[in-house]
Design a protein around this motif. Structure first.
Motif, PDB file in Angstrom:
ATOM      1  N   VAL A  87       0.837  -1.206   0.000  1.00  0.00           N
ATOM      2  CA  VAL A  87       0.000   0.000   0.000  1.00  0.00           C
ATOM      3  C   VAL A  87       0.873   1.258   0.000  1.00  0.00           C
ATOM      4  O   VAL A  87       0.757   2.130  -0.876  1.00  0.00           O
ATOM      5  CB  VAL A  87      -0.976  -0.005   1.204  1.00  0.00           C
ATOM      6  N   GLU A  88       1.797   1.352   0.971  1.00  0.00           N
ATOM      7  CA  GLU A  88       2.637   2.556   1.050  1.00  0.00           C
ATOM      8  C   GLU A  88       3.572   2.647  -0.159  1.00  0.00           C
ATOM      9  O   GLU A  88       3.808   3.737  -0.688  1.00  0.00           O
ATOM     10  CB  GLU A  88       3.475   2.570   2.340  1.00  0.00           C
ATOM     11  N   LEU A  89       4.095   1.504  -0.571  1.00  0.00           N
ATOM     12  CA  LEU A  89       5.005   1.485  -1.724  1.00  0.00           C
ATOM     13  C   LEU A  89       4.295   2.063  -2.954  1.00  0.00           C
ATOM     14  O   LEU A  89       4.851   2.901  -3.682  1.00  0.00           O
ATOM     15  CB  LEU A  89       5.463   0.039  -1.993  1.00  0.00           C
ATOM     16  N   THR A  90       3.056   1.639  -3.175  1.00  0.00           N
ATOM     17  CA  THR A  90       2.321   2.112  -4.349  1.00  0.00           C
ATOM     18  C   THR A  90       1.969   3.593  -4.202  1.00  0.00           C
ATOM     19  O   THR A  90       2.075   4.370  -5.169  1.00  0.00           O
ATOM     20  CB  THR A  90       1.034   1.275  -4.546  1.00  0.00           C
ATOM     21  N   MET A  91       1.576   3.982  -2.987  1.00  0.00           N
ATOM     22  CA  MET A  91       1.262   5.406  -2.775  1.00  0.00           C
ATOM     23  C   MET A  91       2.501   6.262  -3.053  1.00  0.00           C
ATOM     24  O   MET A  91       2.413   7.291  -3.739  1.00  0.00           O
ATOM     25  CB  MET A  91       0.785   5.630  -1.326  1.00  0.00           C
ATOM     26  N   ALA A  92       3.630   5.815  -2.527  1.00  0.00           N
ATOM     27  CA  ALA A  92       4.862   6.597  -2.727  1.00  0.00           C
ATOM     28  C   ALA A  92       5.206   6.682  -4.212  1.00  0.00           C
ATOM     29  O   ALA A  92       5.648   7.734  -4.702  1.00  0.00           O
ATOM     30  CB  ALA A  92       6.014   5.943  -1.955  1.00  0.00           C
ATOM     31  N   MET A  93       4.979   5.603  -4.945  1.00  0.00           N
ATOM     32  CA  MET A  93       5.248   5.650  -6.392  1.00  0.00           C
ATOM     33  C   MET A  93       4.340   6.673  -7.061  1.00  0.00           C
ATOM     34  O   MET A  93       4.766   7.443  -7.927  1.00  0.00           O
ATOM     35  CB  MET A  93       5.011   4.264  -7.016  1.00  0.00           C
ATOM     36  N   HIS A  94       3.085   6.689  -6.650  1.00  0.00           N
ATOM     37  CA  HIS A  94       2.148   7.634  -7.275  1.00  0.00           C
ATOM     38  C   HIS A  94       2.440   9.077  -6.860  1.00  0.00           C
ATOM     39  O   HIS A  94       2.058  10.014  -7.569  1.00  0.00           O
ATOM     40  CB  HIS A  94       0.702   7.234  -6.961  1.00  0.00           C
TER      41      HIS A  94
ATOM     42  N   HIS B 262       7.272   0.617   4.228  1.00  0.00           N
ATOM     43  CA  HIS B 262       6.049   1.181   4.806  1.00  0.00           C
ATOM     44  C   HIS B 262       6.268   2.631   5.233  1.00  0.00           C
ATOM     45  O   HIS B 262       5.425   3.207   5.912  1.00  0.00           O
ATOM     46  CB  HIS B 262       5.564   0.304   5.967  1.00  0.00           C
ATOM     47  N   ASN B 263       7.404   3.190   4.818  1.00  0.00           N
ATOM     48  CA  ASN B 263       7.721   4.576   5.162  1.00  0.00           C
ATOM     49  C   ASN B 263       7.669   5.416   3.875  1.00  0.00           C
ATOM     50  O   ASN B 263       8.609   5.402   3.066  1.00  0.00           O
ATOM     51  CB  ASN B 263       9.117   4.612   5.805  1.00  0.00           C
ATOM     52  N   ILE B 264       6.572   6.132   3.714  1.00  0.00           N
ATOM     53  CA  ILE B 264       6.339   6.822   2.434  1.00  0.00           C
ATOM     54  C   ILE B 264       7.411   7.886   2.175  1.00  0.00           C
ATOM     55  O   ILE B 264       7.920   8.016   1.055  1.00  0.00           O
ATOM     56  CB  ILE B 264       4.916   7.425   2.400  1.00  0.00           C
ATOM     57  N   ASP B 265       7.769   8.616   3.198  1.00  0.00           N
ATOM     58  CA  ASP B 265       8.798   9.662   3.040  1.00  0.00           C
ATOM     59  C   ASP B 265      10.104   9.090   2.516  1.00  0.00           C
ATOM     60  O   ASP B 265      10.688   9.591   1.556  1.00  0.00           O
ATOM     61  CB  ASP B 265       9.088  10.309   4.407  1.00  0.00           C
ATOM     62  N   GLN B 266      10.531   8.034   3.205  1.00  0.00           N
ATOM     63  CA  GLN B 266      11.808   7.422   2.830  1.00  0.00           C
ATOM     64  C   GLN B 266      11.742   6.854   1.407  1.00  0.00           C
ATOM     65  O   GLN B 266      12.691   6.962   0.629  1.00  0.00           O
ATOM     66  CB  GLN B 266      12.145   6.317   3.829  1.00  0.00           C
ATOM     67  N   LEU B 267      10.599   6.297   1.073  1.00  0.00           N
ATOM     68  CA  LEU B 267      10.436   5.728  -0.275  1.00  0.00           C
ATOM     69  C   LEU B 267      10.513   6.830  -1.332  1.00  0.00           C
ATOM     70  O   LEU B 267      11.213   6.703  -2.335  1.00  0.00           O
ATOM     71  CB  LEU B 267       9.080   5.007  -0.384  1.00  0.00           C
ATOM     72  N   ILE B 268       9.813   7.938  -1.079  1.00  0.00           N
ATOM     73  CA  ILE B 268       9.814   9.030  -2.077  1.00  0.00           C
ATOM     74  C   ILE B 268      11.239   9.557  -2.265  1.00  0.00           C
ATOM     75  O   ILE B 268      11.696   9.771  -3.399  1.00  0.00           O
ATOM     76  CB  ILE B 268       8.863  10.169  -1.650  1.00  0.00           C
ATOM     77  N   ARG B 269      11.940   9.731  -1.162  1.00  0.00           N
ATOM     78  CA  ARG B 269      13.317  10.231  -1.259  1.00  0.00           C
ATOM     79  C   ARG B 269      14.167   9.269  -2.102  1.00  0.00           C
ATOM     80  O   ARG B 269      14.911   9.683  -2.990  1.00  0.00           O
ATOM     81  CB  ARG B 269      13.932  10.360   0.141  1.00  0.00           C
ATOM     82  N   THR B 270      13.997   8.004  -1.849  1.00  0.00           N
ATOM     83  CA  THR B 270      14.807   7.021  -2.595  1.00  0.00           C
ATOM     84  C   THR B 270      14.427   7.020  -4.077  1.00  0.00           C
ATOM     85  O   THR B 270      15.292   6.922  -4.952  1.00  0.00           O
ATOM     86  CB  THR B 270      14.617   5.611  -1.986  1.00  0.00           C
TER      87      THR B 270
END
Ligand SMILES: Cc1ncc(C[n+]2csc(CCOP(=O)(O)OP(=O)(O)O)c2C)c(N)n1
Ligand SMILES: CC(=O)[C@@H](O)[C@H](O)COP(=O)(O)O
Ligand SMILES: [Mg+2]
Length: 622
Positions: free
Chosen positions: A49-56, A253-261
């Protein structure tokens, strides 16, 4: 409700950052509620869920392109791209597919269903971008299970040559459908626990890269060194050594960290792999505790996680499971192989009883078959338990490694016929065609549960490549009184009359019984034959049938082209028989998802349609 504000792609970007967490919770609640009614791939979807949100949030769809490996985890992507209403009809006939479909949305850029294809397809999209002057990001999302497939490795090898950005997201939840297995899985586990090293790597690399002029060179040199330091400095060195930048592990599950990456990854001028760690089933306790059971869930009660309906009858997989246990007991040479489907194929009991003789090779059907060929060459009796549509992968291995050498490998082909909700990619409707053209191969199909057991015993005592195919779902328990011993290449009379003969393969014997009843009620004479063997066809029986019948009807749950009926027709045409042949089979088309009984009607494999076709053909013949 935040979810109600998401009606089309990129609506998520209009939300405030504080809304992200509550939205993730709403998405989970929504998925649990909907899938508890329709069934579907719950656990994998809850994990991303978070991974997909961060991608979007980090990318712009549909300009940017994401390929979902297998595609069973694409539900949040569907939700964020304006397909919320589709969940009421998820995987139903005419409704939304459980997999990405280009025809469903311009945000689905590549159809999937079978595993380990996403990196290859992604590289194709990258090359197309380069050649057409595009600027979009291309992202392939692949699970740790799917990464065990040979195609994924072939594609990684190729990806390392890329000179422009390509983002591979490795979603590591330590699970395939069952627990993930093998060396890659161990390697990823090692990296998951390496977060300290990783932070050290990132820090050291950043510091070095900041050194003017020489920094980059030092980093490159460091990466090349063979010293132990490298192990410490470069987690993901397997990928790095291939020329694929490794980023991670990242908390999935950490959207911030995912977006940064993701934003860092966009800056890389070649292939970059982001190692994301997630929990399969996240946020729903029964699914977290039993991720395998909730991988592909039947409708369930939300409070307990228990299935809404309990099966009263055994299915074919249960029967296979029992007979394998017995065969394993009787014959030490019997060994069993699965490509990551110990539960689905029913081999789990065999695994528990004979752990040394059970092999889960990961999602690697090609390897599974050649490995089985090796086992057979070494004197064992390998049983490869595999779904019909997944065996398509290993066509050359069946031909080249098993059949040319005439090795005694037993193929237990489950999910043969229409499987239902998974749709086009998973319908097992080609195996009779793709196997029957291979010299040395023998193919059988049981009419009921007792015959599956008898055929397995026959197969184990045979010597040479031999396959038996049986469908998904409840095992037929009619016609118990017809249990003549299996004789090689011989079919079985069920009812012997004249005029019209129905010769049915496996699951179609039950339907043929209904057809015969209806024909008899209308005043026709009708013979019923259980084909038993699809290869070789029973020529002796055909000679007999031709003496007393005007019409021979073949029935099979396989495409018409190259199937049982085609071979019978060819035999009859080559002779001077005064008998017409009608082939009842699936048309030369892919069959979409939906309830199996309904699909049978759609493709004309239901008793009512068959009766009409038989009468038309018979009357036309008279
Ligand atoms: C060629 C092929 N073999 C087997 C399968 C069945 N299958 C579907 S999903 C899956 C496990 C995938 O594991 P992973 O990629 O880690 O995804 P997860 O479900 O853990 O998110 C398997 C074995 C398949 N889809 N394709
Ligand atoms: C996505 C996939 O390939 C599997 O999860 C498949 O859906 C399993 O099918 P069964 O439910 O028939 O085991
Ligand atoms: Mg996984």
């Amino acid at each position: 409700m935040l979810l109600e504000q998401i009606n089309q792609v990129n609506d998520i970007k209009k939300l405030n950052k504080e809304d992200w967490e509550p939205l993730a919770q709403e998405i989970r609640d929504f998925l649990i509620e909907k899938i508890s009614v329709t069934g579907g791939h719950l656990a994998s979807n809850l994990g991303v869920v978070e991974l997909t949100m961060a991608m979007h949030l980090a990318f712009n769809f549909p300009e940017d392109q994401v390929v979902w490996d297998v595609g069973h985890q694409s539900y949040t992507h569907k939700l964020l791209t304006g397909r919320r209403a589709g969940f009421d009809d998820l995987r139903k006939y005419g409704g939304m597919s459980g997999f990405p479909k280009r025809k469903e949305s311009n945000c689905d850029c590549f159809d999937t269903g079978h595993s380990s294809t996403s990196i290859s397809a992604g590289i194709g999209l990258v090359k197309a971008r380069e050649l057409t002057g595009g600027h979009q990001s291309v992202i392939s999302v692949i699970g740790d299970g799917s990464m065990t497939g040979g195609m994924a490795f072939e594609a990684l090898n190729n990806a390392s040559q890329l000179k422009s950005n390509f983002i591979i997201i490795l979603n590591d939840n330590q699970m395939s459908i069952a627990e993930n297995v093998g060396g890659l899985s161990q390697y990823l586990n090692g990296m998951r626990s390496n977060e300290g090293y990783n932070n050290f790597k990132a820090g050291l690399q950043n510091t070095l890269e900041k050194i003017p002029v020489y920094g980059d060179g030092i980093v490159r040199q460091l990466k090349k060194t063979k010293s132990g330091l490298k192990q410490l400095v470069i987690p993901g060195m397997f990928f790095e050594d291939m020329g694929i930048t490794y980023l991670g592990p990242v908390d999935g599950h950490n959207i911030d960290q995912l977006i940064r990456t993701f934003n860092d990854a966009k800056k890389v001028h070649h292939a970059v792999l982001i190692h994301v760690c997630t929990k399969k089933g996240k946020g729903y306790e029964p699914a977290e505790r039993h991720p395998s059971r909730f991988h592909g869930a039947e409708p369930f009660v939300i409070e307990t996680g228990l299935p809404k309906s309990r099966r009263s009858k055994a299915n074919y997989t249960d029967i296979f499971s029992t007979v394998m246990r017995k065969l394993g007991d009787r014959d030490e040479k019997v060994v069993a192989i699965t490509a990551a489907m110990p539960d689905g194929t029913g081999l789990k009991r065999f695994k528990n009883m004979f752990p040394d003789r059970f092999f889960d090779v990961g999602i690697a059907e090609q390897h599974a078959v050649t490995f089985a060929a090796g086992l057979a060459a070494g004197g064992l009796k390998p049983v490869v338990a595999v779904y019909s549509s997944f065996l398509q992968r290993a066509y050359d291995q069946v031909l080249h490694d098993v059949c040319i050498q005439n090795l005694h490998v037993i193929f237990a082909i489950d999910r043969a016929g229409l499987v239902g909700s998974d749709g086009e990619t998973h319908q097992g409707i080609f195996d009779l065609s793709y196997l029957s053209g291979i010299p040395n191969m023998t193919i059988m199909a049981p009419k009921n549960k007792w015959e599956l057991s008898d055929m397995m015993k026959f197969a184990v005592n045979y010597d040479g490549p031999i396959a038996l195919r049986y469908p998904r779902g409840e095992a037929y328990d009619g016609l118990q009184e017809f249990r003549a011993p299996i004789a090689y290449g011989r079919s079985e009379w069920i009812y012997e009359e004249a005029d019209i003969a129905l010769m049915a393969v496996g699951s179609m014997v039950k339907t043929a019984e209904q057809v015969r009843d209806a024909l008899k009620d209308t005043g026709y004479n009708c013979t019923l034959i259980n084909a038993r063997f699809v290869k070789p066809i029973d020529e002796q029986m055909l000679e007999e049938v031709a003496k007393q019948h005007k019409l021979l009807v073949t029935l099979e749950e396989n495409v018409r082209n190259g199937g049982f009926g085609d071979h019978v027709l060819e035999y009859v045409n080559d002779r001077d028989f005064d008998m017409k042949v009608l082939n009842i089979a699936l048309p030369d088309e892919y069959v979409e998802h939906g309830n199996v009984a309904l699909l049978h009607k759609e493709v004309g494999l239901d008793a009512e349609t068959i009766v009409k076709r038989v009468i038309t053909a018979y009357v036309g013949e008279m």
